[in-house]
Motif scaffolding. Structure first.
Motif, PDB file in Angstrom:
ATOM      1  N   LYS A   1       0.876  -1.179   0.000  1.00 11.37           N
ATOM      2  CA  LYS A   1       0.000   0.000   0.000  1.00 11.37           C
ATOM      3  C   LYS A   1       0.904   1.218   0.000  1.00 11.37           C
ATOM      4  O   LYS A   1       1.590   1.491   0.968  1.00 11.37           O
ATOM      5  N   SER A   2       0.947   1.909  -1.111  1.00 12.89           N
ATOM      6  CA  SER A   2       1.864   3.040  -1.237  1.00 12.89           C
ATOM      7  C   SER A   2       1.158   4.352  -0.905  1.00 12.89           C
ATOM      8  O   SER A   2      -0.069   4.421  -0.860  1.00 12.89           O
ATOM      9  N   ILE A   3       1.962   5.374  -0.721  1.00  8.21           N
ATOM     10  CA  ILE A   3       1.442   6.704  -0.389  1.00  8.21           C
ATOM     11  C   ILE A   3       0.834   7.315  -1.634  1.00  8.21           C
ATOM     12  O   ILE A   3       1.361   7.175  -2.733  1.00  8.21           O
ATOM     13  N   ASP A   4      -0.276   8.001  -1.452  1.00  8.59           N
ATOM     14  CA  ASP A   4      -0.900   8.711  -2.555  1.00  8.59           C
ATOM     15  C   ASP A   4       0.030   9.836  -3.004  1.00  8.59           C
ATOM     16  O   ASP A   4       0.526  10.608  -2.189  1.00  8.59           O
ATOM     17  N   GLU A   5       0.285   9.911  -4.291  1.00  7.08           N
ATOM     18  CA  GLU A   5       1.236  10.899  -4.814  1.00  7.08           C
ATOM     19  C   GLU A   5       0.771  12.333  -4.579  1.00  7.08           C
ATOM     20  O   GLU A   5       1.573  13.242  -4.435  1.00  7.08           O
ATOM     21  N   ASN A   6      -0.532  12.551  -4.553  1.00  8.17           N
ATOM     22  CA  ASN A   6      -1.031  13.915  -4.322  1.00  8.17           C
ATOM     23  C   ASN A   6      -0.721  14.386  -2.910  1.00  8.17           C
ATOM     24  O   ASN A   6      -0.418  15.549  -2.690  1.00  8.17           O
ATOM     25  N   LEU A   7      -0.823  13.489  -1.943  1.00  5.05           N
ATOM     26  CA  LEU A   7      -0.528  13.859  -0.569  1.00  5.05           C
ATOM     27  C   LEU A   7       0.975  13.962  -0.336  1.00  5.05           C
ATOM     28  O   LEU A   7       1.431  14.762   0.459  1.00  5.05           O
ATOM     29  N   LYS A   8       1.734  13.149  -1.032  1.00  5.59           N
ATOM     30  CA  LYS A   8       3.165  13.088  -0.809  1.00  5.59           C
ATOM     31  C   LYS A   8       3.869  14.348  -1.321  1.00  5.59           C
ATOM     32  O   LYS A   8       4.794  14.845  -0.694  1.00  5.59           O
ATOM     33  N   ASN A   9       3.438  14.886  -2.449  1.00  2.00           N
ATOM     34  CA  ASN A   9       4.122  16.006  -3.070  1.00  2.00           C
ATOM     35  C   ASN A   9       3.514  17.360  -2.727  1.00  2.00           C
ATOM     36  O   ASN A   9       3.826  18.353  -3.383  1.00  2.00           O
ATOM     37  N   ALA A  10       2.622  17.413  -1.772  1.00  2.00           N
ATOM     38  CA  ALA A  10       2.011  18.690  -1.421  1.00  2.00           C
ATOM     39  C   ALA A  10       3.036  19.572  -0.731  1.00  2.00           C
ATOM     40  O   ALA A  10       3.643  19.198   0.257  1.00  2.00           O
ATOM     41  N   GLN A  11       3.251  20.751  -1.301  1.00  2.00           N
ATOM     42  CA  GLN A  11       4.205  21.698  -0.742  1.00  2.00           C
ATOM     43  C   GLN A  11       3.574  23.072  -0.728  1.00  2.00           C
ATOM     44  O   GLN A  11       2.739  23.397  -1.564  1.00  2.00           O
ATOM     45  N   LEU A  12       4.006  23.876   0.203  1.00  3.23           N
ATOM     46  CA  LEU A  12       3.524  25.235   0.301  1.00  3.23           C
ATOM     47  C   LEU A  12       4.613  26.157  -0.216  1.00  3.23           C
ATOM     48  O   LEU A  12       5.687  26.246   0.378  1.00  3.23           O
ATOM     49  N   GLU A  13       4.346  26.807  -1.328  1.00  4.65           N
ATOM     50  CA  GLU A  13       5.306  27.712  -1.905  1.00  4.65           C
ATOM     51  C   GLU A  13       4.798  29.136  -1.733  1.00  4.65           C
ATOM     52  O   GLU A  13       3.746  29.493  -2.252  1.00  4.65           O
ATOM     53  N   LEU A  14       5.518  29.930  -0.989  1.00  6.05           N
ATOM     54  CA  LEU A  14       5.138  31.315  -0.762  1.00  6.05           C
ATOM     55  C   LEU A  14       6.066  32.229  -1.547  1.00  6.05           C
ATOM     56  O   LEU A  14       7.263  32.283  -1.274  1.00  6.05           O
ATOM     57  N   GLY A  15       5.488  32.905  -2.510  1.00  2.35           N
ATOM     58  CA  GLY A  15       6.254  33.900  -3.238  1.00  2.35           C
ATOM     59  C   GLY A  15       6.107  35.246  -2.541  1.00  2.35           C
ATOM     60  O   GLY A  15       5.419  35.397  -1.520  1.00  2.35           O
ATOM     61  N   ALA A  16       6.733  36.246  -3.084  1.00  2.00           N
ATOM     62  CA  ALA A  16       6.669  37.584  -2.483  1.00  2.00           C
ATOM     63  C   ALA A  16       5.257  38.147  -2.555  1.00  2.00           C
ATOM     64  O   ALA A  16       4.754  38.717  -1.578  1.00  2.00           O
ATOM     65  N   ASP A  17       4.582  37.966  -3.698  1.00  5.01           N
ATOM     66  CA  ASP A  17       3.228  38.505  -3.824  1.00  5.01           C
ATOM     67  C   ASP A  17       2.245  37.762  -2.926  1.00  5.01           C
ATOM     68  O   ASP A  17       1.340  38.365  -2.341  1.00  5.01           O
ATOM     69  N   THR A  18       2.415  36.462  -2.762  1.00  4.23           N
ATOM     70  CA  THR A  18       1.544  35.696  -1.873  1.00  4.23           C
ATOM     71  C   THR A  18       1.764  36.103  -0.423  1.00  4.23           C
ATOM     72  O   THR A  18       0.807  36.228   0.334  1.00  4.23           O
ATOM     73  N   PHE A  19       3.017  36.319  -0.051  1.00  8.46           N
ATOM     74  CA  PHE A  19       3.319  36.735   1.312  1.00  8.46           C
ATOM     75  C   PHE A  19       2.723  38.112   1.611  1.00  8.46           C
ATOM     76  O   PHE A  19       2.166  38.333   2.686  1.00  8.46           O
ATOM     77  N   VAL A  20       2.801  39.028   0.674  1.00  8.22           N
ATOM     78  CA  VAL A  20       2.225  40.368   0.867  1.00  8.22           C
ATOM     79  C   VAL A  20       0.713  40.275   0.982  1.00  8.22           C
ATOM     80  O   VAL A  20       0.088  40.931   1.828  1.00  8.22           O
ATOM     81  N   PHE A  21       0.097  39.434   0.153  1.00 11.26           N
ATOM     82  CA  PHE A  21      -1.350  39.267   0.224  1.00 11.26           C
ATOM     83  C   PHE A  21      -1.775  38.712   1.579  1.00 11.26           C
ATOM     84  O   PHE A  21      -2.722  39.206   2.199  1.00 11.26           O
ATOM     85  N   LEU A  22      -1.101  37.663   2.054  1.00  7.74           N
ATOM     86  CA  LEU A  22      -1.456  37.074   3.349  1.00  7.74           C
ATOM     87  C   LEU A  22      -1.244  38.058   4.492  1.00  7.74           C
ATOM     88  O   LEU A  22      -2.051  38.120   5.426  1.00  7.74           O
ATOM     89  N   GLN A  23      -0.179  38.838   4.423  1.00  4.29           N
ATOM     90  CA  GLN A  23       0.092  39.815   5.471  1.00  4.29           C
ATOM     91  C   GLN A  23      -0.997  40.881   5.511  1.00  4.29           C
ATOM     92  O   GLN A  23      -1.505  41.211   6.588  1.00  4.29           O
ATOM     93  N   THR A  24      -1.395  41.421   4.362  1.00  8.43           N
ATOM     94  CA  THR A  24      -2.452  42.444   4.352  1.00  8.43           C
ATOM     95  C   THR A  24      -3.798  41.849   4.738  1.00  8.43           C
ATOM     96  O   THR A  24      -4.602  42.503   5.401  1.00  8.43           O
ATOM     97  N   PHE A  25      -4.061  40.595   4.338  1.00  2.00           N
ATOM     98  CA  PHE A  25      -5.324  39.959   4.695  1.00  2.00           C
ATOM     99  C   PHE A  25      -5.453  39.807   6.205  1.00  2.00           C
ATOM    100  O   PHE A  25      -6.474  40.170   6.796  1.00  2.00           O
TER     101      PHE A  25
END
Length: 140
Positions: free
Chosen positions: A77-101
């Motif tokens: 029984k192997s790991i589901d590839e969708n769950l295994k490769n989930a990563q959170l990538e924060l770029g500069a624009d995403t970080f600014v959006f989250l900070q203002t939100f």
């Protein structure tokens, strides 16, 4: 009672997520189409020990002494590839959006502790006589 039900459901959902996100191997050893050994995290032991103890049978029926009847199977029984490769990538624009939100969301509820009453300082006029009683006009 509802609080207990929520805890039980949360526990089972956590177990399901843990099971879906993990991998394991089950190894099974069969002799004569019967399950002899099952190992979940290791290798299943073959029936070599039992062969020495059993006497030789002259007939061609399946027995522990004949190696043709024995087989090993594994279930992976192997790991589901969708769950295994989930990563959170924060770029500069995403970080600014989250900070203002978060900043606007936190400041949204500031200053709501005091009730704003627009007519708090309003004083009604002083009435010398009750006009309704004077004219005998009553609302029914």
């Amino acid at each position: 009672m509802e609080h207990l039900n929520r805890k039980i459901i949360a526990f089972f959902l956590t177990c399901i997520v843990l099971f879906a996100g993990s991998s394991f191997t089950a190894d099974m050893h069969f002799c004569c189409d019967k399950l002899v050994d099952l190992a979940v995290l290791g290798k299943a032991k073959p029936c070599d020990e039992k062969i020495e103890r059993q006497e030789e049978r002259p007939s061609k029926e399946c027995s522990l002494a004949t190696q043709e009847c024995c087989s090993s199977q594994s279930f992976v029984k192997s790991i589901d590839e969708n769950l295994k490769n989930a990563q959170l990538e924060l770029g500069a624009d995403t970080f600014v959006f989250l900070q203002t939100f978060f900043h606007t969301y936190i400041n949204l509820f500031e200053g709501l502790d005091t009730n704003i009453v627009p007519f708090r300082d309003y004083h009604p006029p002083w009435i010398e006589r009750d006009i309704l009683v004077l004219h005998e006009t009553f609302l029914i």
